[in-house]
Write an enzyme that holds these catalytic residues in place. Structure first.
Site, PDB file in Angstrom:
ATOM      1  N   ALA A  66       0.834  -1.079  -0.092  1.00  0.00           N
ATOM      2  CA  ALA A  66       0.014  -0.103  -0.126  1.00  0.00           C
ATOM      3  C   ALA A  66       0.878   1.283   0.070  1.00  0.00           C
ATOM      4  CB  ALA A  66      -0.941   0.072   1.391  1.00  0.00           C
ATOM      5  N   GLY A 112       0.557  -4.953   0.978  1.00  0.00           N
ATOM      6  CA  GLY A 112      -0.639  -5.065  -0.072  1.00  0.00           C
ATOM      7  C   GLY A 112      -0.387  -5.650  -1.239  1.00  0.00           C
ATOM      8  N   GLU A 115      -0.576  -9.384  -0.730  1.00  0.00           N
ATOM      9  CA  GLU A 115      -2.018  -9.274   0.032  1.00  0.00           C
ATOM     10  C   GLU A 115      -2.983  -9.424  -1.456  1.00  0.00           C
ATOM     11  OE1 GLU A 115      -1.863  -6.114   2.793  1.00  0.00           O
ATOM     12  OE2 GLU A 115      -3.129  -7.669   4.118  1.00  0.00           O
ATOM     13  N   GLU A 135       4.265  -5.277   7.306  1.00  0.00           N
ATOM     14  CA  GLU A 135       3.738  -4.402   8.078  1.00  0.00           C
ATOM     15  C   GLU A 135       3.910  -4.035   9.619  1.00  0.00           C
ATOM     16  OE1 GLU A 135       2.121  -6.424   6.041  1.00  0.00           O
ATOM     17  OE2 GLU A 135       0.677  -5.377   4.853  1.00  0.00           O
TER      18      GLU A 135
HETATM   19  N1  COA Z   1       4.731   3.144  -0.674  1.00  0.00           N
HETATM   20  C1  COA Z   1       5.006   4.329  -1.339  1.00  0.00           C
HETATM   21  N2  COA Z   1       6.026   4.393  -1.882  1.00  0.00           N
HETATM   22  C2  COA Z   1       6.888   3.121  -2.091  1.00  0.00           C
HETATM   23  C3  COA Z   1       6.526   1.995  -1.384  1.00  0.00           C
HETATM   24  C4  COA Z   1       5.329   1.926  -0.774  1.00  0.00           C
HETATM   25  N3  COA Z   1       5.017   0.932  -0.085  1.00  0.00           N
HETATM   26  N4  COA Z   1       7.428   1.069  -1.845  1.00  0.00           N
HETATM   27  C5  COA Z   1       8.486   1.772  -2.657  1.00  0.00           C
HETATM   28  N5  COA Z   1       8.008   3.131  -2.748  1.00  0.00           N
HETATM   29  C6  COA Z   1       8.816   4.179  -3.588  1.00  0.00           C
HETATM   30  C7  COA Z   1       9.812   4.535  -2.573  1.00  0.00           C
HETATM   31  O1  COA Z   1       9.723   5.590  -1.626  1.00  0.00           O
HETATM   32  C8  COA Z   1      10.846   5.166  -3.869  1.00  0.00           C
HETATM   33  O2  COA Z   1      10.139   6.411  -4.254  1.00  0.00           O
HETATM   34  P1  COA Z   1      11.083   7.803  -4.496  1.00  0.00           P
HETATM   35  O3  COA Z   1      12.021   7.286  -5.357  1.00  0.00           O
HETATM   36  O4  COA Z   1      10.196   8.700  -4.674  1.00  0.00           O
HETATM   37  O5  COA Z   1      11.822   7.995  -3.023  1.00  0.00           O
HETATM   38  C9  COA Z   1      10.437   4.322  -4.790  1.00  0.00           C
HETATM   39  O6  COA Z   1       9.360   3.533  -4.577  1.00  0.00           O
HETATM   40  C10 COA Z   1      11.765   3.118  -5.232  1.00  0.00           C
HETATM   41  O7  COA Z   1      11.679   2.314  -3.808  1.00  0.00           O
HETATM   42  P2  COA Z   1      13.168   2.413  -3.024  1.00  0.00           P
HETATM   43  O8  COA Z   1      12.824   2.036  -1.598  1.00  0.00           O
HETATM   44  O9  COA Z   1      14.095   3.650  -3.384  1.00  0.00           O
HETATM   45  O10 COA Z   1      13.673   1.096  -3.594  1.00  0.00           O
HETATM   46  P3  COA Z   1      14.758   0.057  -3.008  1.00  0.00           P
HETATM   47  O11 COA Z   1      14.897  -1.046  -4.053  1.00  0.00           O
HETATM   48  O12 COA Z   1      15.756   0.612  -2.345  1.00  0.00           O
HETATM   49  O13 COA Z   1      13.878  -0.799  -2.128  1.00  0.00           O
HETATM   50  C11 COA Z   1      11.978  -2.050  -1.274  1.00  0.00           C
HETATM   51  C12 COA Z   1      12.679  -1.636  -2.356  1.00  0.00           C
HETATM   52  C13 COA Z   1      10.730  -2.705  -1.790  1.00  0.00           C
HETATM   53  C14 COA Z   1      12.818  -2.916  -0.209  1.00  0.00           C
HETATM   54  C15 COA Z   1      11.567  -0.607  -0.477  1.00  0.00           C
HETATM   55  O14 COA Z   1      10.842   0.300  -1.311  1.00  0.00           O
HETATM   56  C16 COA Z   1      10.547  -0.883   0.630  1.00  0.00           C
HETATM   57  O15 COA Z   1      10.975  -1.450   1.870  1.00  0.00           O
HETATM   58  N6  COA Z   1       9.101  -0.402   0.394  1.00  0.00           N
HETATM   59  C17 COA Z   1       8.335  -0.730   1.241  1.00  0.00           C
HETATM   60  C18 COA Z   1       7.737  -1.851   1.405  1.00  0.00           C
HETATM   61  C19 COA Z   1       6.560  -2.022   2.438  1.00  0.00           C
HETATM   62  O16 COA Z   1       6.884  -1.837   3.761  1.00  0.00           O
HETATM   63  N7  COA Z   1       5.420  -2.327   2.145  1.00  0.00           N
HETATM   64  C20 COA Z   1       4.243  -2.597   2.931  1.00  0.00           C
HETATM   65  C21 COA Z   1       3.464  -1.417   3.038  1.00  0.00           C
HETATM   66  S1  COA Z   1       2.076  -1.630   4.258  1.00  0.00           S
END
Ligand code: COA
Length: 260
Positions: A66, A112, A115, A135
């Site tokens: 999400a 999400g 999910e 989460e």
């Molecule tokens: N919500 C909003 N933005 C998200 C996102 C999310 N769940 N997951 C990734 N993004 C965005 C990042 O903020 C970043 O945006 P920016 O370039 O404007 O800063 C872009 O997507 C790329 O992500 P980034 O974190 O730079 O890539 P990465 O390769 O370093 O890491 C992940 C990849 C998946 C490990 C990391 O993005 C992450 O942990 N995301 C969240 C996962 C999460 O907790 N999901 C559950 C949400 S309830």
């Protein structure tokens, strides 16, 4: 129909819906959830769509969760509404759709995103996919059905560990857990989904619709799945598909089902 956050195209009976926010790793914001609801509705009503495939744009992510930026400031009431609306519009909606939905998990499927994949009827992953429910690392619990569907698919102990550790599992582990049915290369992911969709399309869409209802009934509280199966089984006998399927068998020819 044109969308801002997703792509939807039909080819040979298969509608492929692609979440198209690669710069945000296809994170599910409100607008994307609304568009997905619309696209699934259209595809389900479309007589020429026999199977739906959902995937993510780019090589890195199916859906990274999400959109955290949208709910970071929410209070208790907002949080409850977010989960309820999402489940209604997308997650429960997909699970109960009559048209088979395959998740092509092409990279990160987190929160999400996992999910969403779990709400689909089954999942196929590319070998770079990583799956998890992170989460609790954000101070919340999965709210789009994850606490219910993950234990259904992988068992309670594994679900507890995945949710408590907020960790990610690799595609092969997901396959060993029963979370995904097949693992293939990134290049072969969509072709494999299409191949399996082709096998599904040979069969009666009306019977498949009844089977989805009966199988889902096994996971619904207070519903006797055996009774649902009996009802759905009986209904089949009044359909053109049943007449065609059984007649074709007896005439030693391939069945030509009339369609949706
Ligand atoms: N919500 C909003 N933005 C998200 C996102 C999310 N769940 N997951 C990734 N993004 C965005 C990042 O903020 C970043 O945006 P920016 O370039 O404007 O800063 C872009 O997507 C790329 O992500 P980034 O974190 O730079 O890539 P990465 O390769 O370093 O890491 C992940 C990849 C998946 C490990 C990391 O993005 C992450 O942990 N995301 C969240 C996962 C999460 O907790 N999901 C559950 C949400 S309830």
């Amino acid at each position: 129909m044109s969308y801002e956050n997703i792509l939807s195209k039909r080819n040979d009976g298969i509608t492929t819906i692609t979440i198209n926010r690669p710069n945000k790793l296809n994170a599910l914001n409100k607008a994307t959830i609304n568009e997905l609801n619309q696209a699934f509705k259209v595809a389900d009503k479309d007589k020429n769509t026999k199977v739906i495939i959902i995937t993510g744009s780019g090589e890195k992510a199916f859906v990274a969760g999400a959109d955290i930026s949208e709910f970071a400031h929410f209070d208790v009431e907002d949080g409850g509404k977010l989960a309820a609306k999402g489940q209604e519009l997308l997650f429960d909606y997909i699970e109960n759709l009559s048209t088979p939905v395959i998740a092509a998990v092409n990279g990160f499927a987190l929160g999400g995103g996992l999910e969403l994949a779990m709400a689909c009827h089954f999942r196929i992953a590319s070998d770079n996919a990583k799956m998890g429910l992170p989460e609790t690392s954000l101070g919340v619990i999965p709210g789009y059905g994850g606490t219910q569907r993950l234990p259904q698919l992988v068992g309670k102990g594994r679900a507890m560990e995945m949710v408590m550790t907020a960790g990610m599992i690799e595609a092969e582990t997901a396959k060993a857990y029963g979370l995904v049915n097949h693992v293939t290369t990134q290049d072969e992911l969509i072709p494999l989904c299409e191949k399996i969709a082709g096998k599904i399309m040979r069969n009666s869409t009306v019977a498949i619709k009844g089977a989805i209802k009966a199988i889902n009934a096994n996971y619904k509280d207070g519903v006797d799945g055996y009774k649902v199966e009996i009802k759905q089984f009986g209904k089949c006998f009044g359909t053109d598909d049943f007449t065609e399927g059984t007649t074709a068998f007896l005439e030693k020819r391939k069945a030509e089902f009339p369609g949706k």
